[in-house]
Design a protein around this motif. Structure first.
Motif, PDB file in Angstrom:
ATOM      1  N   GLU A  22      -5.106   1.713   6.003  1.00  0.00           N
ATOM      2  CA  GLU A  22      -4.714   2.483   4.899  1.00  0.00           C
ATOM      3  C   GLU A  22      -5.427   3.883   5.158  1.00  0.00           C
ATOM      4  OE1 GLU A  22      -4.969   1.378   0.708  1.00  0.00           O
ATOM      5  OE2 GLU A  22      -5.772  -0.582   1.391  1.00  0.00           O
ATOM      6  N   TYR A  23      -4.476   5.061   4.621  1.00  0.00           N
ATOM      7  CA  TYR A  23      -4.440   6.209   4.823  1.00  0.00           C
ATOM      8  C   TYR A  23      -4.893   6.901   3.394  1.00  0.00           C
ATOM      9  CZ  TYR A  23      -2.537   5.597   9.525  1.00  0.00           C
ATOM     10  OH  TYR A  23      -2.197   5.155  10.777  1.00  0.00           O
ATOM     11  N   PRO A  24      -5.280   8.359   3.448  1.00  0.00           N
ATOM     12  CA  PRO A  24      -5.491   8.923   2.135  1.00  0.00           C
ATOM     13  C   PRO A  24      -3.861   9.080   1.444  1.00  0.00           C
ATOM     14  CG  PRO A  24      -6.569   9.986   3.817  1.00  0.00           C
ATOM     15  CD  PRO A  24      -5.849   8.963   4.440  1.00  0.00           C
ATOM     16  N   VAL A  25      -4.043   9.173   0.001  1.00  0.00           N
ATOM     17  CA  VAL A  25      -2.685   9.256  -0.709  1.00  0.00           C
ATOM     18  C   VAL A  25      -2.839  10.372  -1.423  1.00  0.00           C
ATOM     19  CG1 VAL A  25      -1.657   8.184  -2.673  1.00  0.00           C
ATOM     20  CG2 VAL A  25      -2.720   6.875  -0.987  1.00  0.00           C
ATOM     21  N   GLU A  38      11.311   9.760 -20.409  1.00  0.00           N
ATOM     22  CA  GLU A  38      11.474   9.276 -19.240  1.00  0.00           C
ATOM     23  C   GLU A  38      10.513   9.716 -17.982  1.00  0.00           C
ATOM     24  OE1 GLU A  38      15.412   8.357 -17.673  1.00  0.00           O
ATOM     25  OE2 GLU A  38      16.188   8.513 -19.521  1.00  0.00           O
ATOM     26  N   GLY A  39      10.408   8.730 -17.156  1.00  0.00           N
ATOM     27  CA  GLY A  39       9.607   9.373 -15.835  1.00  0.00           C
ATOM     28  C   GLY A  39       8.821   8.061 -15.088  1.00  0.00           C
ATOM     29  N   VAL A  40       9.021   8.082 -13.888  1.00  0.00           N
ATOM     30  CA  VAL A  40       8.365   6.981 -13.209  1.00  0.00           C
ATOM     31  C   VAL A  40       6.883   7.233 -12.987  1.00  0.00           C
ATOM     32  CG1 VAL A  40       8.195   5.790 -11.040  1.00  0.00           C
ATOM     33  CG2 VAL A  40      10.334   6.426 -11.883  1.00  0.00           C
ATOM     34  N   ARG A  41       5.865   6.181 -13.662  1.00  0.00           N
ATOM     35  CA  ARG A  41       4.589   6.514 -13.465  1.00  0.00           C
ATOM     36  C   ARG A  41       3.776   5.845 -12.333  1.00  0.00           C
ATOM     37  NH1 ARG A  41       6.363   9.869 -16.552  1.00  0.00           N
ATOM     38  NH2 ARG A  41       6.175   9.869 -18.717  1.00  0.00           N
ATOM     39  N   TYR A  42       2.716   6.267 -11.847  1.00  0.00           N
ATOM     40  CA  TYR A  42       1.920   5.952 -10.557  1.00  0.00           C
ATOM     41  C   TYR A  42       0.660   5.860 -10.915  1.00  0.00           C
ATOM     42  CZ  TYR A  42       6.397   7.117  -8.360  1.00  0.00           C
ATOM     43  OH  TYR A  42       7.631   7.436  -8.046  1.00  0.00           O
ATOM     44  N   ASN A  43      -0.103   4.786 -10.444  1.00  0.00           N
ATOM     45  CA  ASN A  43      -1.595   5.002 -10.381  1.00  0.00           C
ATOM     46  C   ASN A  43      -2.191   5.999  -9.344  1.00  0.00           C
ATOM     47  OD1 ASN A  43      -1.658   3.490  -8.249  1.00  0.00           O
ATOM     48  ND2 ASN A  43      -2.329   1.469  -9.035  1.00  0.00           N
ATOM     49  N   ALA A  44      -3.438   5.946  -9.282  1.00  0.00           N
ATOM     50  CA  ALA A  44      -4.208   6.924  -8.456  1.00  0.00           C
ATOM     51  C   ALA A  44      -3.691   6.503  -6.784  1.00  0.00           C
ATOM     52  CB  ALA A  44      -5.374   6.816  -8.864  1.00  0.00           C
ATOM     53  N   LYS A  45      -3.500   4.946  -6.596  1.00  0.00           N
ATOM     54  CA  LYS A  45      -3.053   4.962  -5.470  1.00  0.00           C
ATOM     55  C   LYS A  45      -1.559   4.934  -5.043  1.00  0.00           C
ATOM     56  CE  LYS A  45      -7.228   2.091  -4.528  1.00  0.00           C
ATOM     57  NZ  LYS A  45      -7.883   0.922  -3.772  1.00  0.00           N
ATOM     58  N   GLY A  46      -0.779   5.250  -5.969  1.00  0.00           N
ATOM     59  CA  GLY A  46       0.716   5.569  -5.536  1.00  0.00           C
ATOM     60  C   GLY A  46       1.456   4.442  -5.867  1.00  0.00           C
ATOM     61  N   LYS A  47       1.042   3.424  -6.638  1.00  0.00           N
ATOM     62  CA  LYS A  47       1.788   2.142  -7.168  1.00  0.00           C
ATOM     63  C   LYS A  47       2.518   2.632  -8.324  1.00  0.00           C
ATOM     64  CE  LYS A  47       1.361  -2.628  -8.440  1.00  0.00           C
ATOM     65  NZ  LYS A  47       0.415  -3.760  -8.695  1.00  0.00           N
ATOM     66  N   ILE A  70       0.877  -1.329   0.053  1.00  0.00           N
ATOM     67  CA  ILE A  70       0.018   0.080   0.015  1.00  0.00           C
ATOM     68  C   ILE A  70       0.943   1.136  -0.065  1.00  0.00           C
ATOM     69  CG2 ILE A  70      -1.785  -1.329   1.274  1.00  0.00           C
ATOM     70  CD1 ILE A  70      -0.961   0.377   3.805  1.00  0.00           C
ATOM     71  N   THR A  71       0.482   2.380  -0.205  1.00  0.00           N
ATOM     72  CA  THR A  71       1.101   3.467  -0.305  1.00  0.00           C
ATOM     73  C   THR A  71       1.287   4.572   0.930  1.00  0.00           C
ATOM     74  OG1 THR A  71       0.742   3.713  -2.584  1.00  0.00           O
ATOM     75  CG2 THR A  71       1.642   5.856  -1.662  1.00  0.00           C
ATOM     76  N   HIS A  72       0.243   4.466   1.748  1.00  0.00           N
ATOM     77  CA  HIS A  72       0.075   5.295   2.855  1.00  0.00           C
ATOM     78  C   HIS A  72      -0.878   4.688   3.870  1.00  0.00           C
ATOM     79  CE1 HIS A  72      -0.568   9.487   4.737  1.00  0.00           C
ATOM     80  NE2 HIS A  72       0.302   8.992   5.285  1.00  0.00           N
ATOM     81  N   VAL A 117       7.767  19.613  -0.430  1.00  0.00           N
ATOM     82  CA  VAL A 117       6.560  19.095   0.404  1.00  0.00           C
ATOM     83  C   VAL A 117       6.757  17.413   0.262  1.00  0.00           C
ATOM     84  CG1 VAL A 117       4.112  18.840   0.270  1.00  0.00           C
ATOM     85  CG2 VAL A 117       5.205  20.852  -0.596  1.00  0.00           C
ATOM     86  N   TYR A 118       6.382  16.826   1.383  1.00  0.00           N
ATOM     87  CA  TYR A 118       6.212  15.592   1.473  1.00  0.00           C
ATOM     88  C   TYR A 118       5.014  15.046   0.653  1.00  0.00           C
ATOM     89  CZ  TYR A 118       9.064  14.706   5.478  1.00  0.00           C
ATOM     90  OH  TYR A 118      10.492  14.589   6.478  1.00  0.00           O
ATOM     91  N   THR A 119       4.883  14.032  -0.052  1.00  0.00           N
ATOM     92  CA  THR A 119       3.753  13.325  -0.664  1.00  0.00           C
ATOM     93  C   THR A 119       4.095  11.896  -0.474  1.00  0.00           C
ATOM     94  OG1 THR A 119       4.782  12.987  -3.111  1.00  0.00           O
ATOM     95  CG2 THR A 119       3.902  15.502  -2.409  1.00  0.00           C
ATOM     96  N   ASN A 120       3.341  11.008  -1.292  1.00  0.00           N
ATOM     97  CA  ASN A 120       3.183   9.671  -1.227  1.00  0.00           C
ATOM     98  C   ASN A 120       3.946   8.982  -2.587  1.00  0.00           C
ATOM     99  OD1 ASN A 120       0.417  10.173   0.759  1.00  0.00           O
ATOM    100  ND2 ASN A 120       2.196   9.242   1.586  1.00  0.00           N
ATOM    101  N   ILE A 121       4.614   9.354  -3.163  1.00  0.00           N
ATOM    102  CA  ILE A 121       5.378   9.017  -4.293  1.00  0.00           C
ATOM    103  C   ILE A 121       6.527   8.729  -3.792  1.00  0.00           C
ATOM    104  CG2 ILE A 121       4.095   9.910  -6.049  1.00  0.00           C
ATOM    105  CD1 ILE A 121       6.684  11.830  -6.868  1.00  0.00           C
ATOM    106  N   ALA A 122       7.540   8.138  -4.829  1.00  0.00           N
ATOM    107  CA  ALA A 122       8.819   7.493  -4.113  1.00  0.00           C
ATOM    108  C   ALA A 122       9.674   8.592  -3.577  1.00  0.00           C
ATOM    109  CB  ALA A 122       9.536   7.022  -5.454  1.00  0.00           C
ATOM    110  N   THR A 123      10.399   8.716  -3.039  1.00  0.00           N
ATOM    111  CA  THR A 123      11.267   9.421  -2.514  1.00  0.00           C
ATOM    112  C   THR A 123      12.305  10.218  -3.360  1.00  0.00           C
ATOM    113  OG1 THR A 123      11.231   8.493  -0.187  1.00  0.00           O
ATOM    114  CG2 THR A 123      13.087  10.101  -0.689  1.00  0.00           C
TER     115      THR A 123
END
Length: 763
Positions: free
Chosen positions: A135-138, A671-680, A45-47, A351-357
């Motif tokens: 789980e928490y909001p992402v 290039e660019g890492v892509r994430y779905n709506a839940k941060g995966k 999970i992401t968060h 800003v902290y978010t929930n994608i990869a550091t």
């Protein structure tokens, strides 16, 4: 200092033969008896948080030695960024990591680990661990994470890691004085480093009962310190060894796996444990380039004068602080370094978010701000109808400008020469005329340009120290010992040339070692910030000068010639006035070891603390052809021009530029890492994460506007990171010239270009 002709000459890399023949030993290549293997269990999970573990089945799996949960390991908080230690606690990196965690802030967080006899057994055991989550909001973007209803990602601090404003003048007044105000928003991508060798480390308790970690790291000394902090032991109880390394680009300026590897070994009684990330883990769960959003304005007069520039910056840090605000805030001083403007404001939030550091990556924030700035400049040129090269040259800072924001005086600064000489070498006017003939039909051509400025090292914002040691060998060769880190960029070759040049011997008389060892080599923070040939170059020069003076003093006593009459040239002791040979350096070296009267083994060491910086500059020119029916963009021609002072080794410099340009093309075009709506993460493999291939890259053209930087130890300044700063912006501007559509979000993939052209009714 008299030049001996070694600096500035192409010499073969000292490690070339070992690498092309397969003799070079990397971290995984060292045979270690009874080695165990560790693997990490990553959160799915992401968060949220882990509510419950069930490890009973995992513990029964064949070959399993230990199953480790967060409470089984030290609970110390530590930072992972590769910065020198700060004696002032307020200036240290944020300490928000633990070895393993129940609190999940990023998809893939390290929530458990297994040590087994084989890597496959460890993988199979990981699959048997059962976990229950809450789980928490992402939050995937900075603006989501700083919304009023957003929860804290780290309980102990706000989601805004830092918020700073820099600048001067009155931006509102400057905008009011402008004939045109260009207002835009830009977004950049979370690029991944994709170094050939993934993160790998081996740890064990050594014979002296201390802890040894062999690691593919850019920063051995900082690695030693962070391991000790994470484990809770003294720094001297840790020894870090770095062998050959298969690239890093900043991702290995981060301590990602080494503390956990040592902790695994500790949990297994000091037995050797190897932890190796797969390519999928490395892409998804280590570090990326910061994705940064910019809301910007520029005021310009009809004659091209810039009246005001206003930048609002939102830097996406991801789940942990890492290098934090240093990257988002850095851009302001480099905008100010490049262009004259009467009024300037640079407001930056990280800003902290929930994608990869996000962490350090080659260019350290400047490719992002250059994309925004140079796209904005291009759009301003369109507004006033001015040639984009003329606009830039008339607004560039002059040599000698004192940059109030960075406190650096830009003595040797040549963006105007880069633009003017590049215009001619690239055949800009001819390509512009060619592009004008291809503005209709399915395939349309355009040209683009972008400029940049870049510093050398981190002073005055951070510590810049380095050390070097030279040992005279009996055959008059010299062992050069450095804590500075060769990570594939050719630094050791450049250092060897520097030492040879100062000593007055041939390049092949300098001996280097692939292994950097914190117990043996003198202190240096490591490879980052384009610092090594500049900062470590001072240490090499000082150590070589000391050694040369010792050799002259010994020769003076041996041959009864006053020292001021003696020089060392081409490996011989000679008279200064006519280069007549007095003795071979081999004779002097042998005497230093074995002569009954004069014998005394010679060593020379130097440690420097450098309080100056030199700004480099450059630009990229590009011509593209866009298929407006599909959005596919082909690069027809691209050239980088660099102002990097004295070029130490032309062939190595050429390789640095080629590599940086390809990385910049990848950044700009795909290039660019892509994430779905839940941060995966969606594309953490080399099939779906698109890096440029030979088929995607045209012939790469380059040139240098070479000079002798007055502050560089050998007239040199930064080059390693510079080549990827401006290609993405130049390509964006070329696509706009071809299609009239300015695309302000990266990358300029076929899909992205197609969607913008469709929205603009170009298709």
């Amino acid at each position: 200092m008299e030049k001996k002709g070694i600096v500035g000459k192409t010499e073969q890399r000292w490690d070339a033969v070992a690498k092309v023949t397969g003799q070079a030993k990397f971290t995984e290549d060292f045979p270690i008896a009874n080695q165990l293997h560790g693997k990490i269990m990553h959160a799915t999970i992401t968060h949220g948080r882990v509510v419950k573990y069930d490890i009973s089945e995992a513990e029964k799996m064949p070959g399993v030695v230990k199953v480790l949960l967060p409470e089984d390991l030290p609970q110390n908080k530590f930072g992972t960024a590769g910065h020198p230690y700060g004696l002032d606690p307020a200036k240290r990196d944020i300490e928000d990591r633990q070895l393993l965690t129940r609190e999940i802030r990023v998809y893939g967080d390290e929530i458990a680990a297994v040590v087994a006899k084989t890597e496959l057994q460890a993988v199979k055991a990981i699959e048997k661990i059962k976990v229950e989550y809450e789980e928490y909001p992402v939050y995937l973007t900075p603006k989501e994470a700083i919304a009023d209803d957003a929860m804290r990602i780290h309980e102990e601090r706000d989601n805004t890691i830092a918020h700073t404003t820099a600048g001067y003048g009155d931006v509102k007044k400057g905008m009011a004085e402008a004939d045109y105000v260009v207002k835009e928003s830009f977004s950049t991508s979370p690029q991944q480093h994709i170094h050939m060798e993934s993160q790998v480390a081996v740890a064990f308790r050594s014979d002296d009962q201390r802890w040894t970690c062999i690691s593919s790291t850019q920063i051995p000394y900082i690695c030693r310190r962070i391991i000790a902090q994470a484990i809770g032991i003294s720094w001297a109880q840790v020894r870090v060894k770095k062998p050959f390394i298969g690239g890093g680009f900043g991702n290995k300026q981060e301590i990602t796996i080494e503390p956990l590897t040592v902790a695994m070994s500790m949990a297994c009684g000091g037995k050797p444990v190897q932890l190796r990330l797969t390519r999928e883990e490395s892409i998804a769960f280590t570090r990326t380039r910061h994705a940064i959003d910019y809301d910007v304005e520029m005021g310009v007069k009809k004659d091209g004068t810039i009246t005001a520039v206003d930048f609002n910056v939102y830097s996406n840090q991801g789940g942990y602080a890492s290098h934090g605000h240093a990257i988002g805030s850095k851009g302001g001083s480099f905008i100010n370094a490049l262009y004259k403007m009467e009024n300037f404001r640079y407001d930056a939030r990280t800003v902290y978010t929930n994608i990869a550091t996000a962490g350090a990556m080659r260019g350290y924030g400047i490719p992002q701000v250059t994309f925004a700035l140079e796209s904005l400049v291009e759009d301003a040129c369109d507004k006033i109808g001015m040639d984009p090269i003329k606009f830039r040259t008339m607004n560039c800072r002059p040599e000698g400008f004192f940059n109030e924001l960075s406190k650096v005086q830009q003595f040797d600064f040549k963006p105007v020469e880069c633009l003017e000489k590049g215009r001619e070498a690239f055949h800009w006017d001819e390509k512009l005329a060619d592009s004008l003939k291809h503005k209709t039909g399915d395939k349309r051509r355009g040209v683009g340009v972008a400029a940049f400025s870049y510093g050398t090292a981190v002073y005055p914002f951070g510590l810049e120290v380095s050390s070097a040691r030279l040992i005279l060998m009996p055959d008059a060769s010299f062992k050069l010992m450095l804590g500075a880190t060769e990570i594939g960029q050719g630094a050791d070759t450049a250092f060897s040339q520097m030492a040879a040049d100062t000593l007055g011997v041939s390049y092949d008389k300098i001996i280097r070692d692939s292994m950097t060892d914190t117990d043996i080599d003198p202190f240096d923070p490591g490879a980052y910030a384009s610092r090594q040939t500049y900062i470590s170059g001072y240490a090499v020069r000082e150590a070589a000068e000391k050694m040369r003076n010792k050799l002259i003093d010994l020769s003076s006593r041996m041959y009864d010639v006053r020292p001021e009459f003696i020089d060392i040239v081409d490996g011989n002791v000679v008279y200064v006035h006519n280069n007549q040979k007095i003795a071979s350096l081999e004779d002097v070296a042998m005497a230093s070891y074995y002569d009954m009267h004069y014998g005394k083994a010679l060593e020379a060491s130097a440690s420097v603390n450098i309080h100056n910086n030199s700004y480099a500059s450059g630009c990229t020119f590009a011509q593209v052809e866009v298929d407006v029916e599909t959005g596919r963009t082909e690069i027809l021609s691209i050239m980088n021009v660099h102002d990097s002072g004295k070029i130490i080794n032309p062939l190595l410099a050429s390789g640095q530029v080629d590599g940086g340009m390809v990385m910049g093309i990848g950044y700009g075009m795909g290039e660019g890492v892509r994430y779905n709506a839940k941060g995966k993460p969606l594309n953490n493999n080399l099939l779906d994460y698109k890096i440029p291939t030979f088929m995607d890259v045209p012939d790469l053209d380059q040139m240098f506007v070479e000079s002798e930087d007055p502050l560089g130890p050998y007239g040199n300044k930064s080059l390693g990171e510079n080549p990827l700063c401006s290609p993405a912006a130049a390509l964006r501007n070329a696509v706009k010239d071809a299609t009239t559509v300015g695309i302000n979000n990266m990358p300029l993939s076929t899909q992205n270009v197609f969607e913008h052209l469709k929205k603009a009714d170009i298709i």
